[in-house]
Scaffold this motif. Structure first.
Motif, PDB file in Angstrom:
ATOM      1  N   SER A  39      30.988 -21.886  -3.339  1.00  0.00           N
ATOM      2  CA  SER A  39      30.788 -22.581  -1.811  1.00  0.00           C
ATOM      3  C   SER A  39      30.836 -21.614  -0.906  1.00  0.00           C
ATOM      4  N   CYS A  40      31.453 -20.367  -1.124  1.00  0.00           N
ATOM      5  CA  CYS A  40      31.494 -19.507   0.163  1.00  0.00           C
ATOM      6  C   CYS A  40      30.194 -18.362  -0.208  1.00  0.00           C
ATOM      7  N   CYS A  41      29.431 -18.567  -1.092  1.00  0.00           N
ATOM      8  CA  CYS A  41      28.116 -17.965  -1.292  1.00  0.00           C
ATOM      9  C   CYS A  41      26.856 -18.444  -0.710  1.00  0.00           C
ATOM     10  N   ILE A  42      27.057 -19.704   0.154  1.00  0.00           N
ATOM     11  CA  ILE A  42      26.152 -20.688   0.629  1.00  0.00           C
ATOM     12  C   ILE A  42      26.471 -20.360   2.306  1.00  0.00           C
ATOM     13  N   GLY A  43      25.441 -19.878   3.041  1.00  0.00           N
ATOM     14  CA  GLY A  43      25.602 -19.995   4.426  1.00  0.00           C
ATOM     15  C   GLY A  43      25.373 -18.427   4.766  1.00  0.00           C
ATOM     16  N   VAL A  44      24.951 -18.444   6.043  1.00  0.00           N
ATOM     17  CA  VAL A  44      25.004 -16.824   6.673  1.00  0.00           C
ATOM     18  C   VAL A  44      26.446 -16.470   7.283  1.00  0.00           C
ATOM     19  N   PHE A  45      26.632 -15.209   6.907  1.00  0.00           N
ATOM     20  CA  PHE A  45      27.843 -14.630   7.627  1.00  0.00           C
ATOM     21  C   PHE A  45      27.827 -13.122   7.689  1.00  0.00           C
ATOM     22  N   PRO A  46      28.592 -12.498   8.561  1.00  0.00           N
ATOM     23  CA  PRO A  46      28.537 -11.163   8.942  1.00  0.00           C
ATOM     24  C   PRO A  46      29.231 -10.330   7.826  1.00  0.00           C
ATOM     25  N   VAL A  47      28.717  -9.169   7.432  1.00  0.00           N
ATOM     26  CA  VAL A  47      29.315  -8.114   6.805  1.00  0.00           C
ATOM     27  C   VAL A  47      29.213  -6.792   7.344  1.00  0.00           C
ATOM     28  N   THR A  48      29.653  -5.945   6.769  1.00  0.00           N
ATOM     29  CA  THR A  48      29.788  -4.538   7.556  1.00  0.00           C
ATOM     30  C   THR A  48      28.706  -3.406   7.041  1.00  0.00           C
ATOM     31  N   ILE A  49      28.591  -2.488   7.653  1.00  0.00           N
ATOM     32  CA  ILE A  49      27.552  -1.397   7.226  1.00  0.00           C
ATOM     33  C   ILE A  49      28.242  -0.886   5.841  1.00  0.00           C
ATOM     34  N   LEU A  50      29.551  -0.968   5.775  1.00  0.00           N
ATOM     35  CA  LEU A  50      30.176  -0.524   4.464  1.00  0.00           C
ATOM     36  C   LEU A  50      29.845  -1.317   3.130  1.00  0.00           C
ATOM     37  N   ASP A  51      29.701  -2.731   3.759  1.00  0.00           N
ATOM     38  CA  ASP A  51      29.349  -3.532   2.660  1.00  0.00           C
ATOM     39  C   ASP A  51      27.955  -3.355   2.250  1.00  0.00           C
ATOM     40  N   ARG A  52      27.065  -3.096   3.341  1.00  0.00           N
ATOM     41  CA  ARG A  52      25.534  -2.690   2.978  1.00  0.00           C
ATOM     42  C   ARG A  52      25.530  -1.627   2.236  1.00  0.00           C
ATOM     43  N   GLN A  53      26.161  -0.477   2.324  1.00  0.00           N
ATOM     44  CA  GLN A  53      26.401   0.532   1.701  1.00  0.00           C
ATOM     45  C   GLN A  53      26.566   0.425   0.027  1.00  0.00           C
ATOM     46  N   GLU A  54      27.550  -0.594  -0.299  1.00  0.00           N
ATOM     47  CA  GLU A  54      27.931  -0.938  -1.585  1.00  0.00           C
ATOM     48  C   GLU A  54      26.779  -1.963  -2.053  1.00  0.00           C
ATOM     49  N   ILE A  55      26.277  -2.828  -1.307  1.00  0.00           N
ATOM     50  CA  ILE A  55      25.247  -3.815  -1.846  1.00  0.00           C
ATOM     51  C   ILE A  55      23.774  -2.883  -2.133  1.00  0.00           C
ATOM     52  N   GLN A  56      23.534  -1.687  -1.310  1.00  0.00           N
ATOM     53  CA  GLN A  56      22.449  -1.111  -1.645  1.00  0.00           C
ATOM     54  C   GLN A  56      22.744  -0.293  -2.996  1.00  0.00           C
ATOM     55  N   ARG A  57      23.767   0.315  -3.184  1.00  0.00           N
ATOM     56  CA  ARG A  57      24.267   0.519  -4.494  1.00  0.00           C
ATOM     57  C   ARG A  57      23.947  -0.119  -5.654  1.00  0.00           C
ATOM     58  N   GLY A  58      24.291  -1.145  -5.505  1.00  0.00           N
ATOM     59  CA  GLY A  58      24.153  -2.288  -6.604  1.00  0.00           C
ATOM     60  C   GLY A  58      22.727  -2.379  -6.753  1.00  0.00           C
ATOM     61  N   LEU A  59      22.014  -2.669  -5.746  1.00  0.00           N
ATOM     62  CA  LEU A  59      20.589  -2.702  -5.764  1.00  0.00           C
ATOM     63  C   LEU A  59      19.868  -1.888  -6.736  1.00  0.00           C
ATOM     64  N   ALA A  60      20.275  -0.404  -6.275  1.00  0.00           N
ATOM     65  CA  ALA A  60      19.777   0.766  -7.018  1.00  0.00           C
ATOM     66  C   ALA A  60      19.974   0.710  -8.481  1.00  0.00           C
ATOM     67  N   SER A  61      21.121   0.001  -8.807  1.00  0.00           N
ATOM     68  CA  SER A  61      21.585   0.071 -10.317  1.00  0.00           C
ATOM     69  C   SER A  61      20.884  -1.072 -10.895  1.00  0.00           C
ATOM     70  N   CYS A  62      20.283  -2.113 -10.434  1.00  0.00           N
ATOM     71  CA  CYS A  62      19.837  -3.145 -10.863  1.00  0.00           C
ATOM     72  C   CYS A  62      18.211  -2.770 -11.676  1.00  0.00           C
ATOM     73  N   ALA A  63      17.801  -3.805 -12.796  1.00  0.00           N
ATOM     74  CA  ALA A  63      16.436  -3.766 -13.117  1.00  0.00           C
ATOM     75  C   ALA A  63      15.465  -3.825 -12.047  1.00  0.00           C
ATOM     76  N   SER A  64      14.371  -3.409 -11.874  1.00  0.00           N
ATOM     77  CA  SER A  64      13.536  -3.712 -10.966  1.00  0.00           C
ATOM     78  C   SER A  64      13.222  -5.035 -10.491  1.00  0.00           C
ATOM     79  N   LYS A  65      12.911  -6.078 -11.565  1.00  0.00           N
ATOM     80  CA  LYS A  65      12.756  -7.238 -11.537  1.00  0.00           C
ATOM     81  C   LYS A  65      13.709  -8.007 -10.706  1.00  0.00           C
ATOM     82  N   ASP A  66      14.831  -7.929 -11.077  1.00  0.00           N
ATOM     83  CA  ASP A  66      16.273  -8.300 -10.370  1.00  0.00           C
ATOM     84  C   ASP A  66      16.268  -7.804  -9.064  1.00  0.00           C
ATOM     85  N   ARG A  67      16.174  -6.488  -8.708  1.00  0.00           N
ATOM     86  CA  ARG A  67      16.148  -5.878  -7.435  1.00  0.00           C
ATOM     87  C   ARG A  67      14.860  -6.530  -6.420  1.00  0.00           C
ATOM     88  N   ASN A  68      14.027  -6.607  -6.925  1.00  0.00           N
ATOM     89  CA  ASN A  68      12.863  -7.281  -6.244  1.00  0.00           C
ATOM     90  C   ASN A  68      13.206  -8.749  -5.912  1.00  0.00           C
TER      91      ASN A  68
END
Length: 213
Positions: A39-68
Motif C-alpha cells: 500500500s505504501c508503495c503506491i503514490g508519490v512522496f518525498p525522499v531525500t538526496i541520501l535516499d537517492r544516493q542509495e537508490i542509485q547504488r542499487g540501480l548500478a548493481s542491477c541487471a541492465s534490463k531491470d535498471r532500464n
C-alpha cells in the motif's frame, strides 16, 4: 551516472532497518508490513538526496534490463509530474513547498506506483530502499496517542515502544540530518528533498556539481 561522486554503502540505512526489526519484534510482529502488502508503495512522496544516493547504488548493481525498466518508468512519471507542475522541470527539490502544494500534487498522483514495485508486489530494490520505507509501519506516539502509520494499519498494537527504542529513533533522525547537510554541501545541491521518481533518474537537472561533472 558518469562523473558523479561515488559513495560507499551508508550504515544509517542498515541501522534503520535493524531498528524497525527490533521495534516490530517488541510489537509482537503485529504490523501489517510484510511481503504482499505494498500500500505504501503506491503514490508519490518525498525522499531525500541520501535516499537517492542509495537508490542509485542499487540501480548500478542491477541487471541492465531491470535498471532500464525502473528508470524508464521513473522518467515517464517525471514527465507527468512536470506537465502538471512546470517548476519541477527546473528543479526537482520540494523542500520549500507548502503543505497545501504538496498535498495537492500527491493527491493527484496517488495512484502512481514506485518505479521499483514489481508486478508481484515485491520491491525491485529492497536492499537499497529509502529510509522512510525502512521505518514505515511503526505507529507514531506523541506520549498520549498512538496513531497508525497508514490506511492499512486499521488498529495499533496495545504495546508501546520502549523509551530506549524511541530514543534510538531520535538518534537516527539526527544522524540523517547531519548526513544530509554534508551531502548537500558535497553535491552543491539546491535542496535535500525530492519526489520519489526523481531519485531513479540519472540526472537531477539541478545545476549541482553532480550534473556538471
Amino acid at each position: 551516472m558518469p562523473g558523479a561522486p561515488r559513495f560507499p554503502s551508508n550504515s544509517l540505512f542498515r541501522k534503520t532497518a535493524q531498528w524497525f526489526e527490533r521495534a516490530n519484534a517488541l510489537l509482537l510482529d503485529s504490523l501489517p508490513c510484510r511481503q504482499g502488502c505494498f500500500s505504501c508503495c503506491i503514490g508519490v512522496f518525498p525522499v531525500t538526496i541520501l535516499d537517492r544516493q542509495e537508490i542509485q547504488r542499487g540501480l548500478a548493481s542491477c541487471a541492465s534490463k531491470d535498471r532500464n525498466r525502473m528508470q524508464d518508468k521513473a522518467r515517464e512519471q517525471v514527465n507527468q509530474l512536470g506537465v502538471v507542475e512546470p517548476r519541477l522541470m527546473t528543479s526537482p527539490f520540494v523542500d520549500h513547498w507548502s503543505d497545501g502544494e504538496m498535498d495537492r500534487l500527491t493527491t493527484r498522483f496517488d495512484s502512481l506506483p514506485c518505479p521499483a514495485l514489481e508486478p508481484d508486489g515485491r520491491c525491485g530494490l529492497y536492499e537499497f530502499r529509502p529510509l522512510v520505507c525502512r521505518s514505515m509501519g511503526i505507529p507514531s506516539d506523541d506520549g498520549v496517542t498512538v496513531t497508525g502509520a497508514c490506511a492499512v494499519q486499521t488498529s495499533v498494537p496495545l504495546i508501546q515502544l520502549s523509551k530506549s527504542l524511541r530514543d534510538e529513533e531520535d538518534v537516527l533522525a539526527r544522524i540523517e540530518a547531519q548526513q544530509l547537510t554534508s551531502l548537500r554541501m558535497i553535491l552543491d545541491a539546491q535542496g535535500e528533498e525530492l519526489l520519489l521518481p526523481y531519485a531513479f533518474v540519472s540526472e537531477m537537472g539541478t545545476g549541482s556539481r553532480e550534473d556538471t561533472n
